[in-house]
Design a protein around this motif. Structure first.
Motif: not given
Length: 429
Positions: A165-169
């Motif tokens: 997953i790559e996204d806002y924390p």
């Protein structure tokens, strides 16, 4: 398969004529101009389709301005056989009947798209991912407002073996909070912290974790950690004895910017101090720290290493080889927070240090540290002691001092490697 060239009406009619017999549909790449045509085809459904793979290709004329993420409507009742959904440069709003039989779900976008998918409906779908084995998401969802964050009831996704997953924390945390991930799953999380403040970057490693860490049983199984923050990257990796891994990475404005070295140093200090919060109770026996060690105080080293009472191997590497390891040496003389009658990391038996040396005094401190640890319950002698230090001149540590401290350090370790290199300019190893 549709590839690269604009889709003709004849080709579209051919696909439509055979839509009830298609098992796979691959559009890689799909010109951005043809998104609407393919979207109309997909809305009609494909009852036997098992694999759908679309990679939307954006031309230079579209990248000159903020671009809305391409979205495809996939009516669940019209895709009853779908097992693998792979979308690059685009996304799809999902519904429980569609995701319940997926084994692979990939939705990946580059950073910078606008009009992303809402996160809450996706989280509501996660409890229905009964068959999912692979989940990969990148830059698909709008940032969830703080007031909309919740503690969803975690699903039992016992088949998951890979999560990326790559996204806002906070988005990552919300997604993970809705899952119960098997202990053997491999997990890679990448937090988008572009334009974030230094405190936000420093806190992000724990911010992206689920509220209840029991959702990630791998955290309690980790036996080796790498804490790594050179100029070009920033990550923490935990590995288990069975080679399962848990990978946390930050994307920040400070990467590769020489003027923001102090930001990287502050983030690295937080990484040292708080890694134990990520892996509470884990039997960590080996740890490697690579970063700007000059920013880490003895207090922070004690706070970080004090969470690893079972530590056997420790490596500390200053990324520029311009900072002395004196602060971590000072920390290793402190009492253990867990066993106050003994020293910090009393089981330590392999120690490796890389950094700068400005005189023989640092070697004397190291010797006194290891001698003191022996007297206060630390493992003695060490099985291995490796020290590689760099200086600007041969006059910093002369041949006589080198041989003297090789002999002294050999008395506190079964095997000792002491190397001092003269490199007055940029240093590397």
């Amino acid at each position: 398969m549709v590839s690269g060239r604009p889709i003709t009406q004849t080709a579209l009619d051919g696909l439509r004529a055979h839509s009830d017999r298609l098992w796979e549909l691959v559009a890689d790449p799909l010109p951005f101009a043809d998104v609407d045509m393919v979207g109309a085809l997909l809305r009609e459904g494909m009852p036997k389709l098992e694999l759908l793979r679309i990679h939307v290709e954006v031309s230079d004329e579209h990248t000159a301005r903020p671009l809305a993420m391409a979205k495809f409507d996939l009516p669940p009742c019209r895709f009853p056989a779908l097992r693998s959904l792979v979308l690059y440069g685009c996304g799809a709003p999902l519904a429980p009947p569609l995701v319940s039989h997926l084994r692979r779900l990939v939705m990946k976008n580059s950073h910078g798209y606008i009009q992303l998918l809402p996160l809450t409906p996706f989280i509501d779908c996660l409890r229905y991912l009964d068959c999912l084995e692979e989940l990969e998401l990148a830059n698909c969802f709008a940032l969830l407002a703080e007031e909309d964050c919740r503690s969803p009831f975690p699903s039992s996704t016992s088949r998951l073996i890979s999560i990326r997953i790559e996204d806002y924390p906070t988005n990552i945390s919300q997604i993970l909070s809705a899952l119960t991930v098997p202990a053997h799953a491999n997990i890679r999380l990448k937090a988008n912290l572009r334009s974030a403040s230094t405190p936000q970057c420093a806190a992000a490693f724990t911010t992206m974790l689920p509220g209840d860490k029991r959702c990630l049983p791998i955290l309690q199984r980790v036996s080796h950690v790498d804490i790594y923050h050179p100029p070009e990257s920033c990550y923490i990796v935990g590995k288990t004895d069975s080679d399962d891994f848990f990978d946390l990475e930050l994307i920040t404005d400070a990467l590769n910017d020489p003027s923001l070295k102090h930001v990287r140093g502050e983030v690295f200090e937080a990484m040292v101090r708080t890694t134990g919060d990520i892996f509470p109770g884990a039997p960590i026996r080996s740890a490697v720290f690579v970063g700007d060690v000059d920013y880490v105080s003895p207090v922070s080293w004690i706070a970080g290493l004090g969470r690893f009472p079972k530590l056997h191997r420790l490596e500390v590497d200053d990324v520029t080889l311009r900072a002395s390891p004196q602060k971590v040496i000072a920390a290793l003389m402190a009492p253990s927070p867990t066993f106050p009658e003994s020293v910090l990391c009393h089981l330590l038996e392999h120690l490796t240090l890389y950094g700068d040396i400005t005189g023989p005094d640092i070697l004397e401190r190291l010797y006194q540290c290891l001698k003191s640890r022996k007297e206060r319950g630390g493992r003695a002698p060490l099985r291995y002691l490796g020290v590689e230090l760099y200086c600007d001149s041969t006059e910093v540590v002369g041949p006589r001092d080198r041989e003297h401290y090789r002999r002294l350090l050999s008395s506190v370790a079964e095997r000792t490697v002491l190397e001092i290199y003269v490199e007055p300019g940029s240093r590397s190893r």
